[in-house]
Write an enzyme that holds these catalytic residues in place. Structure first.
Site, PDB file in Angstrom:
ATOM      1  N   HIS A  76       0.546  -1.283   0.232  1.00  9.38           N
ATOM      2  CA  HIS A  76      -0.169   0.359  -0.117  1.00  9.38           C
ATOM      3  C   HIS A  76       0.611   1.527  -0.305  1.00  9.38           C
ATOM      4  CE1 HIS A  76      -0.396  -0.489   4.726  1.00  9.38           C
ATOM      5  NE2 HIS A  76       0.479   0.875   4.340  1.00  9.38           N
ATOM      6  N   GLU A 118       4.242  -4.562   9.106  1.00 16.07           N
ATOM      7  CA  GLU A 118       3.116  -4.936   8.352  1.00 16.07           C
ATOM      8  C   GLU A 118       2.726  -6.590   7.799  1.00 16.07           C
ATOM      9  OE1 GLU A 118       3.558   0.090   6.391  1.00 16.07           O
ATOM     10  OE2 GLU A 118       3.554  -2.061   5.384  1.00 16.07           O
ATOM     11  N   HIS A 142      10.226  -4.036   3.932  1.00 16.78           N
ATOM     12  CA  HIS A 142      10.695  -2.561   4.357  1.00 16.78           C
ATOM     13  C   HIS A 142      11.543  -1.909   5.190  1.00 16.78           C
ATOM     14  CE1 HIS A 142       6.352  -2.049   4.796  1.00 16.78           C
ATOM     15  NE2 HIS A 142       7.011  -0.793   4.573  1.00 16.78           N
ATOM     16  N   HIS A 199      -1.033   4.962   9.057  1.00 15.07           N
ATOM     17  CA  HIS A 199      -0.184   6.172   9.392  1.00 15.07           C
ATOM     18  C   HIS A 199       0.361   7.608   9.819  1.00 15.07           C
ATOM     19  CE1 HIS A 199      -0.009   3.146   6.261  1.00 15.07           C
ATOM     20  NE2 HIS A 199       1.020   3.020   6.093  1.00 15.07           N
TER      21      HIS A 199
END
Lengths: 117, 280
Positions: free
Chosen positions: B12, B240, B193, B59
């Protein structure tokens, strides 16, 4: 059940836990306001005054002034809120990746490409 | 009765949203990523879900550190995005399904998951990017949505095992809803990441590919990792993966893979796409 015991550190990685969330609260609160255009405008008009308004420490204020991402992280900054600050400056995650790892943006991008091979 | 017709995982990353708005579908950097999505959209056209449950992480748009719910579920009639700090344009609102939301909330709390219910909830790129990838033409989009936000901002994060169990509880909740609805579950984010620290740019292809395989065939294997393991193996934001595990938990034990893609890099991330169906 007891909380997890002290975990083995991961090099180059700060775990944003309760202690860091306390340390960085004011800094992150300021960055959270950058979700709004009016706050961004106010910050850019007088950065020092805006930092003072949120009660940032001298170290945090200096790190903001110097756009120093590693120093912001050390002072309790959380990457998700710092992303608002970084985005406001027109920087992206490759720009700050290069800054944090001490390489050029092109070198940083090349490293990402190499991870696919 | 309502039933879960399938699950999708997708990254995303905000840069995807920028690339969509600039229509960079044929750009050499983006083409290997975007080319994987038409098959997922074909599948959605075939199964025609009524509702999408979208598992994502906020976020720093809707939630701040003053109040940070571990699990939050939308119960609003509609959801809007907002400027996230870089001047994003507002998208048309996403229609919610408050009746199903409250059924899930009631069922989860009865099932000992003490979640936070939200009658107002701004959704950020974690929600909107997957929606744009799956339903690019908003004028034809009829699916309603229920956002499920999971804390990945401030440790302690919920464990992979807990997230898998939450998914199972959401699955039970949907199955007990009396209306005849078809529900798809989107697990967003990932894969490996890291954006922050001297380890920024860390990607672990081998681990990602293992996760892409295990989440289909043996998700319990992934639930044995700790959050600290995930940060070490998949990077700070690679945690995530727990959002994918919630999706996987909503499905029955055995699933079949309809479609998958994995591509490095998109922005700083190993980007994964999976379309899964419950095995008959």
């Amino acid at each position: 059940m007891e909380p997890a015991k002290t975990l083995e550190p991961i090099p180059g990685t700060i775990i944003f836990d309760g202690a860091m969330a306390v340390k960085g609260y004011a800094l992150n609160k300021m960055c959270y306001t950058f979700n709004g255009a009016a706050a961004r405008k106010e910050f850019l008009a007088d950065e020092d005054a805006y930092c003072a308004k949120f009660g940032l420490t001298p170290e945090q204020t200096t790190a903001i002034k110097e756009r120093n991402v590693l120093a912001l992280l050390d002072n309790g900054g959380n990457i998700y809120y710092l992303a608002k600050f970084i985005g406001m400056l027109g920087l992206n995650v490759q720009d700050i990746g290069a800054q944090q790892t001490g390489v050029s943006v092109e070198e940083f991008k090349a490293k990402l490409l190499a991870a696919g091979h | 009765m309502a039933r879960i017709v399938g699950g999708i995982t997708t990254s995303h990353i905000p840069a995807i949203g920028n690339a969509i708005s600039r229509e960079m579908f044929e750009d050499p950097y983006w083409k290997p990523f975007f080319d994987a999505y038409p098959r997922a959209r074909e599948w959605l056209d075939e199964v025609k879900p009524d509702v999408a449950i979208v598992v994502y992480n906020d976020h720093g748009l809707n939630f701040f550190l003053d109040k940070m719910p571990t699990f939050a579920i939308g119960a609003a009639p509609q959801y809007t995005n907002d400027d996230e700090g870089w001047g994003l344009q507002p998208l048309p609102p996403y229609q919610g399904d408050p009746e199903l939301s409250w059924h899930i909330i009631n069922s989860l709390v009865a099932d000992e998951f003490d979640i936070c219910s939200c009658q107002e909830m701004l959704v950020d790129h974690g929600f909107t990017v997957p929606m744009s990838l799956m339903w690019p033409d908003r004028s034809k989009m009829t699916v309603k949505s229920i956002p499920v936000a999971v804390n990945t901002v401030q440790h302690p994060l919920p464990t992979p095992a807990r997230c898998f169990k939450l998914g199972q509880a959401i699955g039970r909740a949907v199955a007990s809803f009396p209306k005849d609805l078809k529900v798809v579950v989107l697990g967003t984010g990932g894969l490996s990441h890291q954006l922050d620290g001297q380890r920024a740019g860390f990607i672990n292809k081998e681990f990602d590919l293992m996760c892409m395989e295990k989440i289909v065939s043996d998700p319990e294997a992934l639930t044995r990792y700790s959050i600290h393991d995930l940060v070490r193996l998949a990077g700070a934001q690679g945690a995530e993966l727990i959002l994918w595990l919630i999706m996987r938990g909503t499905m029955t034990g055995t699933v079949s893979k309809v479609h998958s893609n994995y591509h490095i890099p998109i922005s700083n991330t190993g980007a994964g796409l999976l379309v899964l169906e419950n095995a008959v």
